[in-house]
Design a protein around this motif. Structure first.
Motif, PDB file in Angstrom:
ATOM      1  N   CYS A   1       3.135   3.177   9.937  1.00 61.19           N
ATOM      2  CA  CYS A   1       4.087   3.673   8.949  1.00 61.19           C
ATOM      3  C   CYS A   1       5.450   3.864   9.614  1.00 61.19           C
ATOM      4  O   CYS A   1       5.663   4.782  10.394  1.00 61.19           O
ATOM      5  N   GLU A   2       6.404   2.964   9.288  1.00 63.80           N
ATOM      6  CA  GLU A   2       7.767   3.089   9.813  1.00 63.80           C
ATOM      7  C   GLU A   2       8.557   4.021   8.902  1.00 63.80           C
ATOM      8  O   GLU A   2       8.562   3.858   7.694  1.00 63.80           O
TER       9      GLU A   2
ATOM     10  N   THR B   1      -3.047  -0.727   8.233  1.00 63.53           N
ATOM     11  CA  THR B   1      -3.848   0.387   7.727  1.00 63.53           C
ATOM     12  C   THR B   1      -2.946   1.514   7.227  1.00 63.53           C
ATOM     13  O   THR B   1      -1.716   1.426   7.284  1.00 63.53           O
ATOM     14  N   ASP B   2      -3.579   2.594   6.796  1.00 64.20           N
ATOM     15  CA  ASP B   2      -2.882   3.787   6.320  1.00 64.20           C
ATOM     16  C   ASP B   2      -2.585   4.744   7.481  1.00 64.20           C
ATOM     17  O   ASP B   2      -2.203   5.878   7.275  1.00 64.20           O
TER      18      ASP B   2
ATOM     19  N   MET C   1       0.850  -1.177   0.000  1.00 59.99           N
ATOM     20  CA  MET C   1       0.000   0.000   0.000  1.00 59.99           C
ATOM     21  C   MET C   1       0.888   1.230   0.000  1.00 59.99           C
ATOM     22  O   MET C   1       1.890   1.281   0.709  1.00 59.99           O
ATOM     23  N   ALA C   2       0.515   2.208  -0.764  1.00 59.83           N
ATOM     24  CA  ALA C   2       1.220   3.488  -0.742  1.00 59.83           C
ATOM     25  C   ALA C   2       0.545   4.379   0.294  1.00 59.83           C
ATOM     26  O   ALA C   2      -0.674   4.514   0.320  1.00 59.83           O
ATOM     27  N   PHE C   3       1.344   4.950   1.162  1.00 58.14           N
ATOM     28  CA  PHE C   3       0.796   5.840   2.185  1.00 58.14           C
ATOM     29  C   PHE C   3       0.445   7.192   1.582  1.00 58.14           C
ATOM     30  O   PHE C   3       1.120   7.677   0.681  1.00 58.14           O
ATOM     31  N   SER C   4      -0.586   7.806   2.110  1.00 61.19           N
ATOM     32  CA  SER C   4      -0.969   9.148   1.663  1.00 61.19           C
ATOM     33  C   SER C   4       0.082  10.149   2.120  1.00 61.19           C
ATOM     34  O   SER C   4       0.852   9.886   3.051  1.00 61.19           O
ATOM     35  N   ASP C   5       0.128  11.291   1.469  1.00 61.92           N
ATOM     36  CA  ASP C   5       1.073  12.342   1.858  1.00 61.92           C
ATOM     37  C   ASP C   5       0.839  12.782   3.305  1.00 61.92           C
ATOM     38  O   ASP C   5       1.789  13.028   4.045  1.00 61.92           O
ATOM     39  N   THR C   6      -0.418  12.856   3.701  1.00 58.16           N
ATOM     40  CA  THR C   6      -0.751  13.249   5.075  1.00 58.16           C
ATOM     41  C   THR C   6      -0.193  12.239   6.068  1.00 58.16           C
ATOM     42  O   THR C   6       0.395  12.606   7.085  1.00 58.16           O
TER      43      THR C   6
END
Length: 65
Positions: free
Chosen positions: A63-64, A57-58, A1-6
């Motif tokens: 997110c590491e 999740t996002d 999954m690509a994380f959102s910029d936020t």
């Protein structure tokens, strides 16, 4: 999954702008508990702590940096 910029911005802020990597065996790791290299949004890499298939999740907490 690509994380959102936020999510990336929030995760970097949560990490205090420093690398959270704890992967052993990397040449620069040298047995440290956390890399702590100073990062910016353009130099940071973002990785899932838990894969989406495993319920990840996002969220910034997944997110590491």
């Amino acid at each position: 999954m690509a994380f959102s910029d936020t999510t990336k911005d929030d995760a970097l802020k949560l990490a205090g702008g420093k690398c959270e990597c704890r992967r052993e065996g990397l040449a620069w790791h040298l047995g440290k508990k956390r890399c702590k290299k100073e990062l910016s949004r353009s130099t940071a890499q973002f990785h899932d702590v838990h894969a989406v298939a495993a319920g990840g999740t996002d969220a910034p907490s997944n997110c590491e940096v």
